[in-house]
Design an enzyme around this catalytic site. Structure first.
Site, mmCIF file in Angstrom:
data_model
loop_
_atom_site.group_PDB
_atom_site.id
_atom_site.type_symbol
_atom_site.label_atom_id
_atom_site.label_comp_id
_atom_site.label_asym_id
_atom_site.label_seq_id
_atom_site.Cartn_x
_atom_site.Cartn_y
_atom_site.Cartn_z
ATOM 1 N N LYS A 171 -3.988 3.261 2.708
ATOM 2 C CA LYS A 171 -5.072 2.435 2.168
ATOM 3 C C LYS A 171 -6.260 3.315 1.774
ATOM 4 O O LYS A 171 -6.904 3.083 0.749
ATOM 5 C CB LYS A 171 -5.474 1.378 3.201
ATOM 6 C CG LYS A 171 -4.380 0.333 3.424
ATOM 7 C CD LYS A 171 -4.659 -0.498 4.652
ATOM 8 C CE LYS A 171 -3.598 -1.571 4.860
ATOM 9 N NZ LYS A 171 -3.674 -2.183 6.187
ATOM 10 N N GLU A 200 3.449 -3.750 10.563
ATOM 11 C CA GLU A 200 4.444 -3.458 9.528
ATOM 12 C C GLU A 200 5.846 -3.654 10.108
ATOM 13 O O GLU A 200 6.019 -3.671 11.334
ATOM 14 C CB GLU A 200 4.300 -1.989 9.086
ATOM 15 C CG GLU A 200 2.988 -1.667 8.408
ATOM 16 C CD GLU A 200 2.757 -2.528 7.181
ATOM 17 O OE1 GLU A 200 3.527 -2.436 6.226
ATOM 18 O OE2 GLU A 200 1.782 -3.303 7.177
ATOM 19 N N GLY A 209 2.224 -11.270 13.528
ATOM 20 C CA GLY A 209 2.507 -10.974 12.111
ATOM 21 C C GLY A 209 1.558 -9.956 11.508
ATOM 22 O O GLY A 209 1.397 -9.905 10.290
ATOM 23 N N GLU A 263 -5.252 -6.627 -4.757
ATOM 24 C CA GLU A 263 -6.360 -6.837 -3.807
ATOM 25 C C GLU A 263 -5.876 -6.898 -2.360
ATOM 26 O O GLU A 263 -6.552 -6.429 -1.435
ATOM 27 C CB GLU A 263 -7.097 -8.143 -4.168
ATOM 28 C CG GLU A 263 -8.384 -8.359 -3.448
ATOM 29 C CD GLU A 263 -9.422 -7.266 -3.718
ATOM 30 O OE1 GLU A 263 -10.015 -7.273 -4.786
ATOM 31 O OE2 GLU A 263 -9.621 -6.394 -2.826
ATOM 32 N N LYS A 267 0.827 -1.230 0.000
ATOM 33 C CA LYS A 267 0.000 0.000 0.000
ATOM 34 C C LYS A 267 0.845 1.256 0.000
ATOM 35 O O LYS A 267 0.449 2.279 -0.548
ATOM 36 C CB LYS A 267 -0.990 0.011 1.171
ATOM 37 C CG LYS A 267 -0.361 -0.248 2.549
ATOM 38 C CD LYS A 267 -0.420 -1.690 2.906
ATOM 39 C CE LYS A 267 0.650 -2.064 3.903
ATOM 40 N NZ LYS A 267 0.277 -3.102 4.806
ATOM 41 N N GLY A 321 -6.703 -6.592 3.791
ATOM 42 C CA GLY A 321 -6.334 -8.023 3.883
ATOM 43 C C GLY A 321 -7.133 -8.861 2.909
ATOM 44 O O GLY A 321 -7.047 -8.671 1.694
ATOM 45 N N ASP A 361 -0.458 3.759 7.750
ATOM 46 C CA ASP A 361 -0.866 2.601 6.945
ATOM 47 C C ASP A 361 -2.339 2.735 6.542
ATOM 48 O O ASP A 361 -2.695 2.539 5.375
ATOM 49 C CB ASP A 361 -0.624 1.328 7.776
ATOM 50 C CG ASP A 361 -1.105 0.073 7.094
ATOM 51 O OD1 ASP A 361 -0.369 -0.468 6.252
ATOM 52 O OD2 ASP A 361 -2.240 -0.368 7.388
#
Ligand code: HSE
Length: 431
Positions: free
Chosen positions: A214, A199, A196, A139, A115, A144, A210
């Site tokens: 997006k 970032e 996980g 996508e 992104k 996600g 972030d």
């Protein structure tokens, strides 16, 4: 006499050769899915992993990848004539941007979850792709495993999208969820990193960048707009467990919301912690789950939700994009018009303000004088009784101009009786 004729239908399954760059959390998830789901994938497309690149060869060894397909030099993949699709999963601006542009010029389709690179260089990348007759599939870059890009670009391309509200960052949603259960901010962030979700630099998550990246991608596609201005971006680092508690007492839940609106050709974009009513559907979106609510002139409201971060949900969507790259005919053309973005000082909102003030006479009077002088009307006020010299005072305002609020907050922050920076949370009375 009967002739027995048997007709055998041979399904032609497309073979697609791909090169994967980046074996971090999502990259290793892609390798895992290609190995474990090969049966269901092969019914649609035969995916050949022709080359894999990472600077750390231990990662390839851990995934038992054939040494022959591994390289530390991304150019090996770009120069490989057999490779039709490059999957860029290294994240960040550079060298991701250079790799994508070089791969496009080598006539490779691109799949990316990046992104950051799309928010900053997206228009250049799309233009280059169009010139070279290749597709960019992304996508996994927003939400996600939620199919938001296809939904906006394909399913609802006939409508004028007017509003987008999104919980677009899994890490911060996970942290806010855990904090509302009593966990500390630091422990919740650590856990989100272990799982996980975060970032490589979690500052991008917790400072709201972030989610804004997006939002910028979604707004460009939904509003056909070239968004080059900075988006107002505030993260969750100043939110405390106390704010979550007070919000709850007042019937609200705090979420990091990304908001995009287009009215009379003017676009409003912002990402910030937001108090939303406890009975709104967003209030029940917890952990790393993301949600997007958007509305169009003809379609009304659409709500989508799903895991917004994490290895396998994200990798799964990337593998779907590989299958898509194999079956796609034609190139997606995208057109973005220069956009007029609203001056943030002119937006109107209700606000939650938390002051940490010395507990002595006239403090509330000083604060309310400053608010009044700046045309800010108080809807509710609450002083918590705590046995300390510095006490929390919470004020909810009626709808006010952002620029008036900013001025008043600056003046209040300068008062001797205010001991910590004032916490500001915007309120959206979503229905
Ligand atoms: N760090 C991102 C998040 C990953 O937490 O949402 C998915 O883009």
């Amino acid at each position: 006499m009967f002739i027995n004729i048997r007709v055998t239908i041979i399904l032609m399954v497309k073979i697609i050769n791909v090169g994967l760059i980046g074996l971090g959390t999502i990259g290793s998830g892609v390798v895992e899915i290609l190995k474990n789901n090969s049966h269901s994938i092969e019914k649609r497309t035969k995916i050949n992993l022709k080359g894999v690149c990472d600077l750390n060869e231990q990662l390839a060894k851990r995934l038992n990848l054939d040494e022959k397909i591994f390289t530390k030099d991304y150019k090996d993949l770009i120069n490989n004539k057999d490779i039709e699709v490059i999957i860029e999963l290294i994240g960040g601006y550079e060298p991701a941007h250079t790799i994508i542009i070089e791969a496009i010029r080598a006539k490779k389709h691109i799949i990316t979850a990046n992104k950051a690179v799309l928010a900053k260089y997206g228009y250049e990348i799309f233009e280059e792709a169009q010139k070279n007759n290749v597709n960019i599939l992304f996508e996994a870059a927003v939400g996600g495993c939620i199919p938001i890009i296809k939904t906006i670009e394909e399913t609802y391309s006939s409508d004028n999208i007017e509003k987008i509200y999104g919980i677009l960052n899994g890490t911060t949603n996970y942290i806010l969820t855990r904090m509302s259960e009593g966990m500390s901010y630091e422990d919740a962030l650590k856990k989100a990193q272990e799982l996980g979700f975060a970032e490589a630099d979690p500052g991008f998550d917790v400072e709201g960048k972030d989610a804004s990246q997006k939002l910028s991608i979604l707004a460009s596609l939904a509003f056909d707009a070239k968004i080059e201005q900075e988006i107002l971006t505030e993260g969750i680092t100043k939110i405390t467990k106390k704010d979550i508690e007070y919000a709850k007492e007042m019937g609200y839940v705090i979420k990091l919301l990304a908001i995009g609106k287009k009215q009379n050709g003017i676009i409003e974009l912002r990402t910030h912690p937001t108090m939303i009513p406890q009975n709104h559907i967003f209030a029940s979106i917890n952990d790393e789950v993301n949600a997007i609510l958007f509305s169009g002139k003809n379609i009304g409201e659409i709500f989508l939700s799903g895991k917004g971060a994490g290895k396998l949900p994200t990798a799964s969507v990337i593998v779907t994009d590989i299958i898509g790259a194999g079956s796609r005919t034609g190139i997606t053309e995208r057109h973005f018009e220069k956009a007029e973005i609203v001056d943030m000082g002119k937006i109107k909102s209700r606000y939650y303000l938390r002051f940490s003030a010395v507990d002595k006479p006239s403090v509330l009077a000083q604060i309310s004088k400053i608010l009044g002088d700046n045309s800010i009307s108080i809807a509710a006020a609450l002083q918590k009784e705590v046995n300390k010299d510095v006490v929390p005072i919470v004020i909810i305002t009626h709808e006010v101009l952002e620029e008036n609020l900013a001025k008043a907050v600056k003046e209040c922050n300068n008062l001797d009786v205010i001991k910590e920076e004032i916490v500001i949370i915007r309120i959206e009375d979503l229905r």
